[in-house]
Design a protein around this motif. Structure first.
Motif, mmCIF file in Angstrom:
data_model
loop_
_atom_site.group_PDB
_atom_site.id
_atom_site.type_symbol
_atom_site.label_atom_id
_atom_site.label_comp_id
_atom_site.label_asym_id
_atom_site.label_seq_id
_atom_site.Cartn_x
_atom_site.Cartn_y
_atom_site.Cartn_z
ATOM 1 N N PRO A 156 0.790 -1.234 0.000
ATOM 2 C CA PRO A 156 0.000 0.000 0.000
ATOM 3 C C PRO A 156 0.824 1.288 0.000
ATOM 4 O O PRO A 156 0.414 2.272 -0.622
ATOM 5 C CB PRO A 156 -0.806 -0.108 1.296
ATOM 6 C CG PRO A 156 -0.028 -1.020 2.191
ATOM 7 C CD PRO A 156 0.778 -1.913 1.317
ATOM 8 N N TYR A 157 1.967 1.318 0.699
ATOM 9 C CA TYR A 157 2.646 2.601 0.930
ATOM 10 C C TYR A 157 4.147 2.527 0.658
ATOM 11 O O TYR A 157 4.802 1.543 1.042
ATOM 12 C CB TYR A 157 2.481 3.054 2.385
ATOM 13 C CG TYR A 157 1.094 2.873 2.925
ATOM 14 C CD1 TYR A 157 0.017 3.611 2.403
ATOM 15 C CD2 TYR A 157 0.843 1.958 3.950
ATOM 16 C CE1 TYR A 157 -1.253 3.425 2.901
ATOM 17 C CE2 TYR A 157 -0.436 1.777 4.445
ATOM 18 C CZ TYR A 157 -1.481 2.501 3.910
ATOM 19 O OH TYR A 157 -2.748 2.314 4.392
ATOM 20 N N ILE A 158 4.657 3.621 0.060
ATOM 21 C CA ILE A 158 6.108 3.759 -0.130
ATOM 22 C C ILE A 158 6.502 5.125 0.427
ATOM 23 O O ILE A 158 5.901 6.143 0.068
ATOM 24 C CB ILE A 158 6.495 3.705 -1.634
ATOM 25 C CG1 ILE A 158 6.040 2.384 -2.269
ATOM 26 C CG2 ILE A 158 8.010 3.903 -1.809
ATOM 27 C CD1 ILE A 158 6.189 2.330 -3.790
ATOM 28 N N LEU A 159 7.501 5.144 1.296
ATOM 29 C CA LEU A 159 8.039 6.415 1.788
ATOM 30 C C LEU A 159 9.251 6.768 0.923
ATOM 31 O O LEU A 159 10.213 5.988 0.843
ATOM 32 C CB LEU A 159 8.439 6.258 3.265
ATOM 33 C CG LEU A 159 9.126 7.445 3.927
ATOM 34 C CD1 LEU A 159 8.284 8.720 3.850
ATOM 35 C CD2 LEU A 159 9.461 7.118 5.393
ATOM 36 N N ASP A 160 9.197 7.915 0.265
ATOM 37 C CA ASP A 160 10.251 8.309 -0.676
ATOM 38 C C ASP A 160 11.336 9.084 0.065
ATOM 39 O O ASP A 160 11.073 10.152 0.612
ATOM 40 C CB ASP A 160 9.643 9.176 -1.790
ATOM 41 C CG ASP A 160 10.616 9.405 -2.934
ATOM 42 O OD1 ASP A 160 11.815 9.088 -2.788
ATOM 43 O OD2 ASP A 160 10.166 9.904 -3.992
ATOM 44 N N GLY A 161 12.549 8.527 0.062
ATOM 45 C CA GLY A 161 13.679 9.232 0.695
ATOM 46 C C GLY A 161 14.753 9.544 -0.326
ATOM 47 O O GLY A 161 15.914 9.700 0.038
ATOM 48 N N GLY A 162 14.372 9.603 -1.605
ATOM 49 C CA GLY A 162 15.350 9.883 -2.654
ATOM 50 C C GLY A 162 16.117 8.632 -3.035
ATOM 51 O O GLY A 162 15.915 7.560 -2.455
ATOM 52 N N PRO A 163 16.993 8.761 -4.030
ATOM 53 C CA PRO A 163 17.786 7.601 -4.452
ATOM 54 C C PRO A 163 18.700 7.126 -3.331
ATOM 55 O O PRO A 163 19.220 7.938 -2.556
ATOM 56 C CB PRO A 163 18.619 8.122 -5.638
ATOM 57 C CG PRO A 163 18.344 9.568 -5.771
ATOM 58 C CD PRO A 163 17.310 9.988 -4.770
ATOM 59 N N SER A 164 18.891 5.809 -3.215
ATOM 60 C CA SER A 164 19.734 5.268 -2.132
ATOM 61 C C SER A 164 21.162 5.770 -2.304
ATOM 62 O O SER A 164 21.719 5.706 -3.392
ATOM 63 C CB SER A 164 19.740 3.742 -2.169
ATOM 64 O OG SER A 164 18.437 3.251 -2.114
ATOM 65 N N GLU A 165 21.722 6.237 -1.196
ATOM 66 C CA GLU A 165 23.061 6.841 -1.236
ATOM 67 C C GLU A 165 24.121 5.830 -1.716
ATOM 68 O O GLU A 165 24.939 6.142 -2.582
ATOM 69 C CB GLU A 165 23.387 7.321 0.183
ATOM 70 C CG GLU A 165 24.785 7.782 0.428
ATOM 71 C CD GLU A 165 25.134 7.706 1.938
ATOM 72 O OE1 GLU A 165 24.240 7.766 2.796
ATOM 73 O OE2 GLU A 165 26.331 7.564 2.226
ATOM 74 N N ILE A 166 24.088 4.604 -1.208
ATOM 75 C CA ILE A 166 25.141 3.636 -1.545
ATOM 76 C C ILE A 166 24.714 2.743 -2.721
ATOM 77 O O ILE A 166 25.477 2.537 -3.655
ATOM 78 C CB ILE A 166 25.507 2.762 -0.320
ATOM 79 C CG1 ILE A 166 25.921 3.665 0.854
ATOM 80 C CG2 ILE A 166 26.631 1.789 -0.675
ATOM 81 C CD1 ILE A 166 26.130 2.940 2.163
ATOM 82 N N GLY A 167 23.523 2.191 -2.651
ATOM 83 C CA GLY A 167 23.016 1.418 -3.785
ATOM 84 C C GLY A 167 23.315 -0.070 -3.727
ATOM 85 O O GLY A 167 22.941 -0.805 -4.635
#
Ligand code: TXA
Ligand code: MG
Length: 333
Positions: free
Chosen positions: A162-173
């Motif tokens: 149901p939900y996604i919290l957007d924190g931007g692209p992952s710093e390390i990946g």
């Protein structure tokens, strides 16, 4: 499709209430996006397994708020204290003997629990609002490439959650490094990851198993060490070096170089590179992004170069080896 939330105070507070009510939320971390549930809530954790189609034998990592007393959920060892003092919050996961408060579903019935204190500020705000450990595997369908953006999560799991919290692209990946601290003696590397063995070795010595997950014979699989994993849909093969000459002859195949190839002509559209200059940090950051791009462009197969086996190169090669593993496990049980 899932609703994507920005990291406003209001949304963090709303999503923390959802988590405490037993719902699941995809969350940003500094490594990759995770799919979180209250670690003390069996039914919520069961939702995570269902959404990912993850087999029940594959345990979850428990993520802790800043300042959380690890001894509430796991047996501490001197090495654990030393490592957490040095590297937490950050991309290091420790496998320790568990305490009974952690439900069996989280650990797949094992007597150990994998724990990490992430450093992503948005995830930490959510953890602080919950004041509970959150169990979270990477937010991808089981066996597929880990997501490094809210959009990746939406594309692969949006219909299941149901939900996604957007924190931007992952710093390390790349996912966290996992160390096993259950037995006396030096910690054993279970999964190379975002914290390099070179960094860890400055603090404690690390035992690196000679039998890497990707070359374990079928049937000898331990949790966390599945050989076929992190796999894009397109078939992957791994070679020592790619010659630029072959790329023009196979336009249906994508070629993934470590460093951008030098060519007087413009490069063909089936040529990709992990890093402009052959830098392991940049390569790690782009790896999963490029595997997603190669899939989106519909290449049936891709050939990747191995990268130098030091620094983050160890983890990059591990993911590429697993993507290339020919035999998929029977996970129907
Ligand atoms: O960076 C990360 O570690 C990300 C983010 C979301 O924190 N999480 C992640 O979780 O990669 P997951 O579930 O995709 O991979 C965790 C691995 C699994 O292969 C699991 O089998 C292993 O950790 N694991 C978890 N608990 C374990 C345990 N008690 N013993 C051995 N392996 C364990
Ligand atoms: Mg995963």
């Amino acid at each position: 499709m899932a609703t994507i939330f920005t990291a406003s105070d209001e949304n963090i507070s709303l999503l923390s209430r959802k988590l405490l009510n037993g719902e699941i939320v995809a969350v940003p971390t500094e490594t990759v996006y995770g799919l979180a549930a209250n670690a003390y809530d069996d039914a919520a954790c069961a939702r995570v397994f269902r959404a990912k189609a993850r087999p029940a034998f594959d345990p979850l990592i428990v993520h802790l708020p800043l300042g959380f007393d690890l001894s509430e959920i796991a047996e501490l060892t001197p090495e654990a204290v030393h490592l957490t003092d040095t590297f937490w919050p950050g991309p290091l996961t420790l496998v320790l003997k568990k305490k009974p408060i952690i439900p069996d579903i989280v650990t797949a019935g094992l007597d150990s629990v994998a724990v990490r204190m992430p450093r992503h500020p948005v995830f930490q705000r959510l953890l602080a609002a919950c004041q509970k450990p959150l169990a979270a595997p990477s937010a991808n369908p089981f066996g597929y490439v880990s997501p490094t953006s809210a959009q990746h999560v939406q594309e692969s799991l949006g219909a299941q959650i149901p939900y996604i919290l957007d924190g931007g692209p992952s710093e390390i990946g790349l996912e966290s490094t996992i160390l096993d601290l259950r037995t006396p003696g030096p910690p054993t590397l279970l999964r190379p990851g975002a914290l390099t063995v070179e960094e860890i070795s400055k603090v404690v010595s690390v035992q690196i198993p000679t039998k890497t997950p990707a070359n374990q014979p079928h049937g000898e699989v331990m949790p966390g060490q599945l050989s076929k994993h992190y796999s894009p849909h397109s078939n992957c093969s791994l070679v020592d070096r790619i010659s630029l000459d072959v790329t023009g002859k196979s336009p249906q195949t994508a070629f993934l170089f470590f460093a951008k190839p030098i060519s007087p002509q413009s490069l063909p559209t089936n040529v990709f590179w992990l890093s402009e200059s052959g830098n392991d940090v940049e390569a790690a950051h782009r790896l999963f992004h490029l595997l997603h791009v190669i899939d989106e462009r519909g290449f049936a197969s891709f050939v990747s170069e191995k990268v130098p086996e030091h620094g983050l190169g160890r983890a990059i090669n591990d993911r590429l080896r697993r993507a290339a593993a020919v035999k998929s496990l029977d996970v129907s049980t």
